[in-house]
Design an enzyme around this catalytic site. Sequence first.
Site, mmCIF file in Angstrom:
data_model
loop_
_atom_site.group_PDB
_atom_site.id
_atom_site.type_symbol
_atom_site.label_atom_id
_atom_site.label_comp_id
_atom_site.label_asym_id
_atom_site.label_seq_id
_atom_site.Cartn_x
_atom_site.Cartn_y
_atom_site.Cartn_z
ATOM 1 N N LEU A 12 24.046 33.203 61.640
ATOM 2 C CA LEU A 12 22.869 33.295 60.653
ATOM 3 C C LEU A 12 21.628 32.743 60.920
ATOM 4 C CD1 LEU A 12 24.868 31.968 57.448
ATOM 5 C CD2 LEU A 12 25.102 34.142 58.237
ATOM 6 N N ARG A 19 10.126 23.895 57.772
ATOM 7 C CA ARG A 19 9.952 22.764 58.150
ATOM 8 C C ARG A 19 9.484 22.523 59.547
ATOM 9 N NH1 ARG A 19 14.917 19.245 56.640
ATOM 10 N NH2 ARG A 19 15.828 21.493 56.581
ATOM 11 N N GLY A 142 26.120 19.582 53.171
ATOM 12 C CA GLY A 142 27.116 19.744 52.112
ATOM 13 C C GLY A 142 28.155 18.665 52.492
ATOM 14 N N GLU A 156 26.747 21.010 47.533
ATOM 15 C CA GLU A 156 25.677 20.946 48.442
ATOM 16 C C GLU A 156 24.913 19.496 48.079
ATOM 17 O OE1 GLU A 156 24.316 22.918 50.835
ATOM 18 O OE2 GLU A 156 26.458 23.182 50.684
ATOM 19 N N ARG A 334 4.143 29.465 95.631
ATOM 20 C CA ARG A 334 3.926 30.582 94.349
ATOM 21 C C ARG A 334 5.234 31.468 94.857
ATOM 22 N NH1 ARG A 334 -1.943 31.815 94.673
ATOM 23 N NH2 ARG A 334 -1.377 33.526 93.254
ATOM 24 N N ASN A 378 2.081 26.502 114.645
ATOM 25 C CA ASN A 378 1.577 25.323 114.123
ATOM 26 C C ASN A 378 0.095 25.980 113.553
ATOM 27 O OD1 ASN A 378 0.878 22.237 113.949
ATOM 28 N ND2 ASN A 378 -1.100 23.254 114.682
ATOM 29 N N ARG A 442 -16.515 31.933 116.597
ATOM 30 C CA ARG A 442 -17.356 30.786 115.918
ATOM 31 C C ARG A 442 -18.725 30.849 116.893
ATOM 32 N NH1 ARG A 442 -13.485 26.392 118.274
ATOM 33 N NH2 ARG A 442 -14.603 25.880 120.217
HETATM 34 C C1 UD1 Z 1 23.911 24.874 54.946
HETATM 35 C C2 UD1 Z 1 25.577 24.690 54.165
HETATM 36 C C3 UD1 Z 1 25.655 23.154 54.103
HETATM 37 C C4 UD1 Z 1 25.719 22.608 55.449
HETATM 38 C C5 UD1 Z 1 24.606 23.013 56.273
HETATM 39 C C6 UD1 Z 1 24.953 22.929 57.728
HETATM 40 C C7 UD1 Z 1 25.112 26.536 52.035
HETATM 41 C C8 UD1 Z 1 24.910 26.724 50.972
HETATM 42 N N1 UD1 Z 1 25.243 25.084 52.719
HETATM 43 O O1 UD1 Z 1 23.072 24.207 54.160
HETATM 44 O O2 UD1 Z 1 26.752 22.967 53.228
HETATM 45 O O3 UD1 Z 1 26.146 21.401 55.589
HETATM 46 O O4 UD1 Z 1 24.556 24.596 56.315
HETATM 47 O O5 UD1 Z 1 23.728 22.855 58.633
HETATM 48 O O6 UD1 Z 1 25.577 27.471 53.111
HETATM 49 N N2 UD1 Z 1 20.148 31.660 56.080
HETATM 50 C C9 UD1 Z 1 20.205 33.027 56.210
HETATM 51 N N3 UD1 Z 1 19.808 33.602 54.893
HETATM 52 C C10 UD1 Z 1 19.732 33.119 54.143
HETATM 53 C C11 UD1 Z 1 19.747 31.632 53.672
HETATM 54 C C12 UD1 Z 1 20.108 31.035 55.111
HETATM 55 O O7 UD1 Z 1 20.280 33.729 57.147
HETATM 56 O O8 UD1 Z 1 19.514 33.692 52.801
HETATM 57 C C13 UD1 Z 1 20.526 31.002 57.266
HETATM 58 C C14 UD1 Z 1 19.287 30.033 57.811
HETATM 59 O O9 UD1 Z 1 18.476 30.761 58.639
HETATM 60 C C15 UD1 Z 1 20.470 28.934 58.913
HETATM 61 C C16 UD1 Z 1 21.790 29.093 57.998
HETATM 62 O O10 UD1 Z 1 21.746 30.173 57.146
HETATM 63 O O11 UD1 Z 1 20.490 29.247 59.969
HETATM 64 C C17 UD1 Z 1 21.900 27.839 57.105
HETATM 65 O O12 UD1 Z 1 20.752 27.976 55.983
HETATM 66 P P1 UD1 Z 1 20.029 26.638 55.365
HETATM 67 O O13 UD1 Z 1 19.300 27.092 54.375
HETATM 68 O O14 UD1 Z 1 19.648 25.936 56.636
HETATM 69 O O15 UD1 Z 1 21.357 25.947 54.695
HETATM 70 P P2 UD1 Z 1 21.612 24.308 54.584
HETATM 71 O O16 UD1 Z 1 20.795 23.906 53.260
HETATM 72 O O17 UD1 Z 1 21.330 23.701 55.950
#
Ligand code: UD1
Length: 467
Positions: A12, A19, A142, A156, A334, A378, A442
């Site tokens: 994902l 942030r 979570g 969560e 380089r 040299n 030279r």
């Molecule tokens: C999520 C988990 C939480 C866990 C934590 C660990 C859920 C609801 N919660 O929370 O239980 O402890 O990860 O790090 O799953 N992303 C997408 N598309 C979206 C939303 C998120 O691709 O629509 C991806 C983000 O880029 C990220 C990952 O999913 O890589 C996690 O998403 P994030 O919003 O950071 O979830 P957390 O609040 O960290």
Amino acid sequence: MPSQERLSVIVLAAGKGTRMKSPLPKVLHPVAGRPMLESVVRAAKGAGAEEIRIVVGHGSQLVKAVSENWGVVCCEQKEQLGTADAVKSARLSDLEGDVVIMNGDHPLIEAEDIRAFVSEFRKLKADLAVVTSDLKNPGQFGRIIRHQGQMVAIVEAKDASADTLKIREVNTGIYVVKASVLRNDIERIQNKNSKGEYYLTDLIAISLAHQRDVEAIKASPKVAVGVNTQEELARATRKVHARKIRRLMEEGVMVIDPKSTYVEESVKVGPGSVLYPGCFLRGRTQIGSFSVIEPNVFVSDSEIGNSAQIRAGSYLESAKVHSKCVVGPYARLRPETVLHEESQVGNFVELKKVEFGKKSKAAHLTYLGDAEIGENVNIGCGTITCNYAADRKKYKTKIGNNVFVGSDSQFVAPVTVGDHAVIGSGSTITKDVPDHALAVARAKQFVKENYAPKAPAETQAEVKKEE
Ligand code: UD1
Ligand code: MG
């Protein structure tokens, strides 16, 4: 025997990474020199994933471009509606076997970790497993809710009561699940929560309600380390460097001060070599045995042989240094520079695209570019190859074996100097020099005796006045 099912990994990586406060998509931020998404993909591949699907959204064009040669498939999530929606975007209809789901911003994870989770999942004959970890500060993770020891749900942090927030076992965001179970159960997830998002974590309660075998796999806290801020990025980088240094020491590399030594994961260093504080070794760098890398040396994509010394403050980029060479202090090598065995390059010497022969020396204040220097040559202090001409093209200087180049000489390329030749100090060499010849180019010195008065006239007058 656990079944050897097909293994796919869904990463994902569509989230915005607000942030980070950076225009770069979060997952492309480098941790110890490597985009964090690449570390995750490498871990997945190392664990034997036959297929890796990356869910992209924010900054998708850039993520796709960067990951183009990784052998992964990018799936677009149109709108970021939550982690369950993200997983659905990975086109679940054609997935088979076991699926690992993980986040693209967990750069500390390694192939062994994923392999262990999958093998545990298969051993348990589970339908769904969540990787959990006990954290001292569970923060925004979570929380794992257990009933009589059995995991029953994930809540969560934002939706949790004060009591639930006290739970220290958290969801690391890594899941192993049977493709068929995932495909079926994910459809039942709804978005009735404080964020109005589709939470993948709801899968636990839903699968349990369908009499699935749902398990928790406990892992070390490092697996839970995610990067959400620049501070966490720096912390993760420090951890990856420290892990590499630890491994090098286990393999017999001597590290004077592990905390101030920076080595990227891809670098190789042979046993018996010594790394001094402040050295930074990057990319495809390989160092042999018994070599010494002194303080504040930067080495990128370079090869260094055995028993070589790279002295303090030197900078090497895509260079090759054979065994027993001495480089620096304060030398710059380089790209496409090759130092052959036992050659020496000293302080304030810059080499670019140079073959520098065996046992040759350029000890001080020299620039050699686009040059072939023979063996046992040299190169005197202050020598320069004038490789760049008024036509904006580069030309080559060739110097044979056993040549002696006097200090402060220039070679106006293209020019060739034969074996055993001698170049007089201060020469500007514009024509080829044959073997065994002496070349001096030279202005001739002339001496006019009694040219200067003993003292200037005014000074003589002043002296007289004082008398
Ligand atoms: C999520 C988990 C939480 C866990 C934590 C660990 C859920 C609801 N919660 O929370 O239980 O402890 O990860 O790090 O799953 N992303 C997408 N598309 C979206 C939303 C998120 O691709 O629509 C991806 C983000 O880029 C990220 C990952 O999913 O890589 C996690 O998403 P994030 O919003 O950071 O979830 P957390 O609040 O960290
Ligand atoms: Mg997160």
